[in-house]
Motif scaffolding. Structure first.
Motif, short mmCIF file in Angstrom:
data_model
loop_
_atom_site.label_atom_id
_atom_site.label_comp_id
_atom_site.label_asym_id
_atom_site.label_seq_id
_atom_site.Cartn_x
_atom_site.Cartn_y
_atom_site.Cartn_z
N LEU A 38 0.80 -1.23 0.00
CA LEU A 38 0.00 0.00 0.00
C LEU A 38 0.83 1.28 0.00
N GLU A 88 -8.12 -0.04 -1.20
CA GLU A 88 -7.00 0.89 -1.29
C GLU A 88 -5.95 0.43 -2.30
N LYS A 93 -6.35 6.49 -6.15
CA LYS A 93 -7.05 7.74 -5.83
C LYS A 93 -6.59 8.85 -6.73
#
Length: 93
Positions: A38, A88, A93
């Protein structure tokens, strides 16, 4: 996606990479997993939840005798699979 051979292979390789480190430093392994997958530090809440998960899942693996290899490998593969299938990781994003 979670059951694809590609993800299964990635989980195995990442788990092996994490277990190649000092296995007594579980929190460092967890932080490294977050960095690899991540690209960030886990929150304090995430750390507590994952440490609890690792302890409980390791205990279950040991008690069941279902693990064909080192129980830690199966436990870390599970953790990695969850991170790889997290929202995620999947969505940028």
């Amino acid at each position: 996606m979670m059951n694809s051979p590609l993800v299964a292979q990635a989980c195995e390789r990442i788990a092996d990479r994490l277990l190649a480190q000092d296995t007594s430093a579980q929190e460092k392994q967890l932080r490294d997993a977050y960095h690899l997958i991540l690209s960030r530090e886990p929150t304090d809440r995430e750390m507590k939840l994952w440490v609890s998960f690792l302890q409980k899942r390791t205990k279950l693996e040991m008690e069941s005798g279902a693990a064909t290899t080192v129980p830690a490998r199966e436990v870390w593969k599970s953790l990695v699979r969850v991170l790889l299938s997290s929202n995620e990781f999947v969505y940028v994003k």
